[in-house]
Design an enzyme around this catalytic site. Structure first.
Site, PDB file in Angstrom:
ATOM      1  N   GLN A  16       0.801  -1.222   0.000  1.00 37.37           N
ATOM      2  CA  GLN A  16       0.000   0.000   0.000  1.00 37.37           C
ATOM      3  C   GLN A  16       0.833   1.271   0.000  1.00 37.37           C
ATOM      4  O   GLN A  16       0.335   2.333  -0.370  1.00 37.37           O
ATOM      5  CB  GLN A  16      -0.949  -0.009   1.201  1.00 37.37           C
ATOM      6  CG  GLN A  16      -2.006  -1.095   1.114  1.00 37.37           C
ATOM      7  CD  GLN A  16      -2.940  -1.099   2.302  1.00 37.37           C
ATOM      8  OE1 GLN A  16      -2.650  -1.705   3.324  1.00 37.37           O
ATOM      9  NE2 GLN A  16      -4.073  -0.428   2.188  1.00 37.37           N
ATOM     10  N   HIS A 118       0.950  -9.377   4.502  1.00 42.16           N
ATOM     11  CA  HIS A 118      -0.197  -8.473   4.431  1.00 42.16           C
ATOM     12  C   HIS A 118      -0.692  -8.445   2.986  1.00 42.16           C
ATOM     13  O   HIS A 118      -0.521  -7.463   2.268  1.00 42.16           O
ATOM     14  CB  HIS A 118       0.189  -7.081   4.934  1.00 42.16           C
ATOM     15  CG  HIS A 118      -0.977  -6.219   5.313  1.00 42.16           C
ATOM     16  ND1 HIS A 118      -1.077  -5.584   6.539  1.00 42.16           N
ATOM     17  CD2 HIS A 118      -2.091  -5.873   4.641  1.00 42.16           C
ATOM     18  CE1 HIS A 118      -2.210  -4.898   6.588  1.00 42.16           C
ATOM     19  NE2 HIS A 118      -2.836  -5.046   5.431  1.00 42.16           N
ATOM     20  N   ASN A 162      -1.840 -11.155   8.260  1.00 40.73           N
ATOM     21  CA  ASN A 162      -2.853 -10.130   8.496  1.00 40.73           C
ATOM     22  C   ASN A 162      -4.182 -10.531   7.860  1.00 40.73           C
ATOM     23  O   ASN A 162      -4.234 -10.823   6.666  1.00 40.73           O
ATOM     24  CB  ASN A 162      -2.411  -8.789   7.899  1.00 40.73           C
ATOM     25  CG  ASN A 162      -3.442  -7.697   8.137  1.00 40.73           C
ATOM     26  OD1 ASN A 162      -3.596  -7.215   9.252  1.00 40.73           O
ATOM     27  ND2 ASN A 162      -4.188  -7.332   7.093  1.00 40.73           N
ATOM     28  N   GLU A 163      -5.240 -10.563   8.662  1.00 36.71           N
ATOM     29  CA  GLU A 163      -6.608 -10.771   8.187  1.00 36.71           C
ATOM     30  C   GLU A 163      -6.755 -11.961   7.247  1.00 36.71           C
ATOM     31  O   GLU A 163      -7.105 -11.803   6.060  1.00 36.71           O
ATOM     32  CB  GLU A 163      -7.133  -9.489   7.514  1.00 36.71           C
ATOM     33  CG  GLU A 163      -7.208  -8.321   8.459  1.00 36.71           C
ATOM     34  CD  GLU A 163      -7.871  -7.074   7.879  1.00 36.71           C
ATOM     35  OE1 GLU A 163      -8.248  -6.195   8.675  1.00 36.71           O
ATOM     36  OE2 GLU A 163      -8.029  -6.986   6.638  1.00 36.71           O
ATOM     37  N   ASN A 305      -8.135  -6.388  14.410  1.00 30.62           N
ATOM     38  CA  ASN A 305      -8.442  -5.289  13.496  1.00 30.62           C
ATOM     39  C   ASN A 305      -9.947  -5.053  13.543  1.00 30.62           C
ATOM     40  O   ASN A 305     -10.728  -5.926  13.157  1.00 30.62           O
ATOM     41  CB  ASN A 305      -8.036  -5.634  12.062  1.00 30.62           C
ATOM     42  CG  ASN A 305      -6.530  -5.759  11.880  1.00 30.62           C
ATOM     43  OD1 ASN A 305      -5.762  -5.565  12.824  1.00 30.62           O
ATOM     44  ND2 ASN A 305      -6.103  -6.085  10.675  1.00 30.62           N
ATOM     45  N   TYR A 307     -13.160  -2.263  12.639  1.00 27.69           N
ATOM     46  CA  TYR A 307     -13.588  -1.051  11.949  1.00 27.69           C
ATOM     47  C   TYR A 307     -15.043  -0.682  12.201  1.00 27.69           C
ATOM     48  O   TYR A 307     -15.371   0.500  12.286  1.00 27.69           O
ATOM     49  CB  TYR A 307     -13.363  -1.197  10.432  1.00 27.69           C
ATOM     50  CG  TYR A 307     -11.910  -1.072  10.040  1.00 27.69           C
ATOM     51  CD1 TYR A 307     -11.344   0.178   9.803  1.00 27.69           C
ATOM     52  CD2 TYR A 307     -11.098  -2.196   9.938  1.00 27.69           C
ATOM     53  CE1 TYR A 307     -10.006   0.306   9.458  1.00 27.69           C
ATOM     54  CE2 TYR A 307      -9.760  -2.074   9.594  1.00 27.69           C
ATOM     55  CZ  TYR A 307      -9.214  -0.832   9.359  1.00 27.69           C
ATOM     56  OH  TYR A 307      -7.890  -0.705   9.028  1.00 27.69           O
ATOM     57  N   TRP A 418      -5.165   3.110  11.857  1.00 27.47           N
ATOM     58  CA  TRP A 418      -4.981   2.853  10.424  1.00 27.47           C
ATOM     59  C   TRP A 418      -5.479   4.077   9.672  1.00 27.47           C
ATOM     60  O   TRP A 418      -6.653   4.377   9.751  1.00 27.47           O
ATOM     61  CB  TRP A 418      -5.762   1.597   9.978  1.00 27.47           C
ATOM     62  CG  TRP A 418      -5.406   1.277   8.560  1.00 27.47           C
ATOM     63  CD1 TRP A 418      -6.055   1.717   7.445  1.00 27.47           C
ATOM     64  CD2 TRP A 418      -4.287   0.508   8.120  1.00 27.47           C
ATOM     65  NE1 TRP A 418      -5.402   1.262   6.329  1.00 27.47           N
ATOM     66  CE2 TRP A 418      -4.311   0.521   6.714  1.00 27.47           C
ATOM     67  CE3 TRP A 418      -3.261  -0.188   8.763  1.00 27.47           C
ATOM     68  CZ2 TRP A 418      -3.352  -0.131   5.948  1.00 27.47           C
ATOM     69  CZ3 TRP A 418      -2.318  -0.832   7.997  1.00 27.47           C
ATOM     70  CH2 TRP A 418      -2.365  -0.796   6.603  1.00 27.47           C
ATOM     71  N   GLU A 425      -5.579   1.879  -1.370  1.00 26.80           N
ATOM     72  CA  GLU A 425      -6.568   1.166  -0.546  1.00 26.80           C
ATOM     73  C   GLU A 425      -7.180  -0.001  -1.327  1.00 26.80           C
ATOM     74  O   GLU A 425      -8.377  -0.062  -1.591  1.00 26.80           O
ATOM     75  CB  GLU A 425      -7.634   2.168  -0.055  1.00 26.80           C
ATOM     76  CG  GLU A 425      -8.554   1.651   1.035  1.00 26.80           C
ATOM     77  CD  GLU A 425      -7.845   1.036   2.215  1.00 26.80           C
ATOM     78  OE1 GLU A 425      -8.278  -0.042   2.654  1.00 26.80           O
ATOM     79  OE2 GLU A 425      -6.855   1.618   2.708  1.00 26.80           O
ATOM     80  N   TRP A 426      -6.286  -0.925  -1.726  1.00 23.94           N
ATOM     81  CA  TRP A 426      -6.684  -2.167  -2.389  1.00 23.94           C
ATOM     82  C   TRP A 426      -7.621  -1.904  -3.584  1.00 23.94           C
ATOM     83  O   TRP A 426      -7.296  -1.099  -4.431  1.00 23.94           O
ATOM     84  CB  TRP A 426      -7.253  -3.157  -1.368  1.00 23.94           C
ATOM     85  CG  TRP A 426      -6.330  -3.355  -0.200  1.00 23.94           C
ATOM     86  CD1 TRP A 426      -6.567  -3.046   1.122  1.00 23.94           C
ATOM     87  CD2 TRP A 426      -4.978  -3.858  -0.232  1.00 23.94           C
ATOM     88  NE1 TRP A 426      -5.454  -3.328   1.899  1.00 23.94           N
ATOM     89  CE2 TRP A 426      -4.476  -3.827   1.100  1.00 23.94           C
ATOM     90  CE3 TRP A 426      -4.146  -4.342  -1.253  1.00 23.94           C
ATOM     91  CZ2 TRP A 426      -3.180  -4.255   1.428  1.00 23.94           C
ATOM     92  CZ3 TRP A 426      -2.856  -4.762  -0.931  1.00 23.94           C
ATOM     93  CH2 TRP A 426      -2.400  -4.719   0.398  1.00 23.94           C
TER      94      TRP A 426
END
Length: 470
Positions: A16, A118, A162-163, A305, A307, A418, A425-426
């Protein structure tokens, strides 16, 4: 309110921010490949240059210093270090870059938290089956050991993956993240399983080979919304909520923290759906082999994580007569209309949900030490440097974390905003901004400028660091 050694951080990820996608011997990653295919990403944007942190690390370090952070979370680009994904060929320029980053942080009294993976698998490994291949776990273990050996004398907080939920579902079920596969109801569980196997192998390697001398801590970062029934007294919705939590948080936390296996309500839901649709091959949710390193107990802390939050209600047939994760879960998630939405449509702002989720983790997963490894607020459309809503969001969110600590007795050890910078952003490209610093992507110098929210976060950090140091 916050303990003396509380970690105040911000996070980024290699793809990123770094750019330099072909620089100095770096190999291609699945995100390089994905972005270079037309129609995959907003505006056909890519991370070829991004924030150019590969060349502008000193600017990033200045941003970290301006915020007064005690910790910084970054990820390593697997393909920058090992271009073909294996230790047969080490890219020394990649090693030098991450040594410069880690040493620069430590010289500024900032502790690195390093994520090994990630989202950016080396394309060479994807060509051999990627996360669907059983052999990926031992290949990841070799990569992890290389990183522990190379950087572990200075890095004391590690995240393996990650995730895994996002990697598995968005990358292999929905096809909206790299590698862009749409194999509903099958690949998603296989990928999640291989990620847990890979994580467990790496944790055991660290525990036996590196921990005695390096004395660090290793976990994996699990993403989850807070979920609650739309109608609190409805038994069907309560059961559906428990099932949804099992399919997100529990999918990865239950094997690691509770039983060494997947949640029973997750497995039974998948098996029942398979039976309904006449799927008679091997169970779609795999089982852990007794011959491999155990997954139970392979986390030295809980990395969360968070949100947003959702209300859960009945699902009206999600995928018809087709296998898919959505129909396995068999519940619908909706927004409460009273929750404000920031930027992207999925991100309802619910700081109180974080407190509830922290308490749930304490009660469900044996009261672990918890680091909030991502939490943020997005901005879209016209640039607002005076982002007063995001500034207020951080103040309110950190207040909720304080309540979780003081009133609920949750063992929260740190908070990572974050993100440090606006970045790639992907699938949303550069159209969504999460940074504490704005990056001007129209400017050849990619100048950084602190948002109002960055000033607010710096004020909060300074306030609590000052109280801690008394």
């Amino acid at each position: 309110m916050f303990p003396r050694d509380f970690a105040w951080g911000a996070g980024t990820a290699a793809y990123q921010i770094e750019g330099g996608w072909q620089a100095d011997g770096k190999g291609a990653s699945i995100w390089d490949t994905f972005c270079h295919q037309k129609g995959r990403v907003y505006g056909d944007q890519d991370g070829d240059v991004a924030c150019n942190s590969y060349e502008l690390w000193d600017k990033d370090l200045e941003c970290i210093q301006q915020l007064g952070l005690t910790h910084y979370r970054l990820s390593l680009s697997w393909a920058r270090l090992l271009p073909d994904g294996t230790t047969r060929h080490v890219n020394q320029k990649g090693v030098e870059y991450y040594n410069k980053v880690i040493d620069g942080l430590l010289a500024s009294n900032v502790s690195p938290m390093v994520t090994l993976y990630h989202f950016d698998l080396p394309q060479a490994l994807q060509d051999k089956g990627g996360w669907k291949s059983p052999s990926i776990a031992s290949i990841f273990d070799s990569y992890a050991q290389f990183c522990f050996q190379t950087f572990g004398d200075r890095v004391k907080l590690w995240i393996t993956i990650n995730e895994p939920y996002v990697c598995a579902k968005l990358g292999h079920e929905d096809g909206i993240h790299a590698p862009g596969l749409k194999e509903p109801g099958i690949a998603v569980y296989l990928v999640g399983h291989n990620m847990l196997r890979a994580h467990a192998m790496a944790w055991h390697s660290y525990d036996s080979l590196y921990r005695p001398k390096q004395r660090g801590a290793v976990s994996l970062a699990i993403n989850s919304d807070w979920l609650e029934p739309l109608h609190p007294g409805c038994a069907e919705e309560i059961t559906a909520t428990e099932r949804c939590l099992a399919f997100t948080l529990g999918w990865f936390a239950w094997p690691v923290f509770v039983t060494g296996d997947y949640p029973e309500n997750m497995r039974s839901a998948i098996d029942a759906r398979s039976e309904t649709l006449g799927y008679i091959d091997a169970p779609r949710l795999p089982t852990f082999s007794k011959e491999e390193p155990a997954v139970l107990g392979t986390a030295d802390f809980f990395a969360l994580n968070y949100y947003t939050s959702r209300k859960v209600t009945r699902q009206v047939d999600a995928c018809g007569q087709v296998l898919c994760m959505k129909s396995d879960r068999n519940a619908a998630e909706v927004l409460d209309p009273s929750w404000p939405v920031c930027g992207v449509s999925w991100l309802a702002v619910v700081p109180s949900g974080l407190r509830k989720l922290l308490k749930y983790i304490k009660d469900t997963f044996n009261n672990p030490a918890i680091y909030i490894t991502e939490n943020g607020f997005s901005q879209v459309g016209e640039l607002q440097i005076e982002d007063v809503q995001r500034a207020a969001f951080y103040e309110e969110t950190i207040s909720e974390v304080g309540k979780a600590l003081e009133e609920d007795g949750v063992n929260v050890r740190g908070f990572f905003a974050w993100s440090l910078l606006d970045n790639f952003e992907w699938a949303d490209g550069y159209s969504v901004r999460f940074g504490l610093f704005h990056v001007d992507f129209e400017d050849a110098k990619l100048s950084r400028a602190m948002y109002r929210s960055g000033l607010e976060y710096a004020r909060i950090v300074s306030k609590y660091k000052h109280v801690q140091s008394r």
